[in-house]
Write a protein that holds these residues in place. Structure first.
Motif, mmCIF file in Angstrom:
data_model
loop_
_atom_site.group_PDB
_atom_site.id
_atom_site.type_symbol
_atom_site.label_atom_id
_atom_site.label_comp_id
_atom_site.label_asym_id
_atom_site.label_seq_id
_atom_site.Cartn_x
_atom_site.Cartn_y
_atom_site.Cartn_z
ATOM 1 N N PRO A 89 0.879 -1.262 -0.091
ATOM 2 C CA PRO A 89 0.016 0.234 -0.194
ATOM 3 C C PRO A 89 1.072 1.242 0.018
ATOM 4 O O PRO A 89 2.129 1.220 0.426
ATOM 5 C CB PRO A 89 -0.911 0.010 1.287
ATOM 6 C CG PRO A 89 -0.048 -0.961 2.273
ATOM 7 C CD PRO A 89 0.896 -1.789 1.369
ATOM 8 N N GLY A 92 1.102 5.557 4.509
ATOM 9 C CA GLY A 92 0.038 6.259 5.182
ATOM 10 C C GLY A 92 0.323 7.196 6.255
ATOM 11 O O GLY A 92 1.616 7.321 6.470
ATOM 12 N N ALA A 112 2.600 -3.185 7.415
ATOM 13 C CA ALA A 112 1.948 -1.957 7.076
ATOM 14 C C ALA A 112 0.885 -1.446 7.923
ATOM 15 O O ALA A 112 -0.100 -2.436 7.895
ATOM 16 C CB ALA A 112 1.855 -1.635 5.316
ATOM 17 N N ALA A 114 -2.354 1.590 8.709
ATOM 18 C CA ALA A 114 -3.151 2.753 8.268
ATOM 19 C C ALA A 114 -4.217 3.250 9.210
ATOM 20 O O ALA A 114 -4.589 2.337 10.011
ATOM 21 C CB ALA A 114 -3.854 2.385 6.930
ATOM 22 N N THR A 117 -10.912 4.072 9.505
ATOM 23 C CA THR A 117 -11.667 4.986 8.691
ATOM 24 C C THR A 117 -12.479 6.308 9.354
ATOM 25 O O THR A 117 -12.844 7.023 8.626
ATOM 26 C CB THR A 117 -12.521 4.228 7.952
ATOM 27 O OG1 THR A 117 -13.522 3.409 8.692
ATOM 28 C CG2 THR A 117 -12.034 3.356 6.835
ATOM 29 N N ALA A 123 -5.784 2.032 14.726
ATOM 30 C CA ALA A 123 -4.843 2.123 13.666
ATOM 31 C C ALA A 123 -5.485 0.582 12.997
ATOM 32 O O ALA A 123 -5.835 -0.285 13.805
ATOM 33 C CB ALA A 123 -3.478 2.149 13.837
ATOM 34 N N THR A 126 -2.570 -3.257 7.661
ATOM 35 C CA THR A 126 -3.148 -3.363 6.318
ATOM 36 C C THR A 126 -2.275 -4.656 5.466
ATOM 37 O O THR A 126 -2.686 -5.090 4.501
ATOM 38 C CB THR A 126 -3.176 -2.237 5.490
ATOM 39 O OG1 THR A 126 -1.732 -1.702 5.438
ATOM 40 C CG2 THR A 126 -3.867 -1.356 5.912
#
Length: 206
Positions: A89, A92, A112, A114, A117, A123, A126
């Motif tokens: 990805p 971020g 990883a 991100a 939402t 957190a 991902t």
């Protein structure tokens, strides 16, 4: 290999091909089990049977009409999993990606993260993959501990009242689910297709 022999740092650009291969290998290890789990659910079997029945009026071969829908469904599911988890990805708000490195310099895992939402979502992991040659040696737990520390620091920097980490796990990845439960994570949600779970989400208040 003990966890103390591991370090975690940001991925270097020259390590990207190796990390991508590691991610793809991790997806391949679970995609067949996920496809088998999904396509043996009753609604999927009914859809495949209906597709095969329709193709029998078009194709001269009964075997081809039977196997073609299964082949296409498996291929579509594998492509979807590889597109979702088999690539890196973009960086971020939490930085990364990061790699786990042995003292000798061998890259043996990748992580990883991100932001969630919504507010208070914490957190999300991902990507989390460990080289098959280094599994069951503490690499996954070391990466998870690093992810938790990053999630705490990010939540503090954002002024969040609490730190939280969410880890999605494919339904067939029982080893990862067991590791998360052993580290205090709880299954809190899931998503899938036709009412059947394909991915479970584990979370932990930090």
């Amino acid at each position: 290999m003990a966890p103390s022999h591991l370090s975690v740092r940001e991925m270097r650009e020259d390590e990207k091909p190796l990390v991508l291969e590691m991610l793809k290998a991790g997806v391949k290890d679970t995609e067949n089990r996920v496809a088998l789990h999904a396509l043996t659910r009753p609604p999927a079997l009914l859809l495949l049977a209906a597709a095969s029945s329709g193709l029998r009026f078009v194709l001269a071969s009964f075997a081809l009409a039977l196997l073609l829908p299964v082949f296409l469904a498996v291929a579509a599911m594998k492509l979807g999993l590889r597109a979702r988890w088999g690539s890196l990805p973009p960086p971020g708000g939490l930085g990364g990606p990061w790699v786990a490195v042995r003292g000798s310099g061998d890259v043996c895992g990748v992580l990883a993260l991100a932001p969630g939402t919504g507010a208070g979502d914490g957190a999300r992991v991902t990507r989390l993959s460990v080289s098959r040659w280094h599994r069951r040696r503490g690499v996954g737990r070391r990466l998870l501990a690093f992810a938790e520390s990053r999630a705490r620091a990010w939540a503090g920097g954002m002024g969040e009242p609490r730190a939280r980490l969410v880890v999605p796990v494919a339904v067939a990845a029982w080893g990862v689910a067991g590791m998360l439960e052993g580290c205090g994570y709880q299954a809190e949600g899931s998503w899938g297709c036709m009412g059947y779970t394909l991915v479970r989400e584990f979370s932990k208040e930090l």
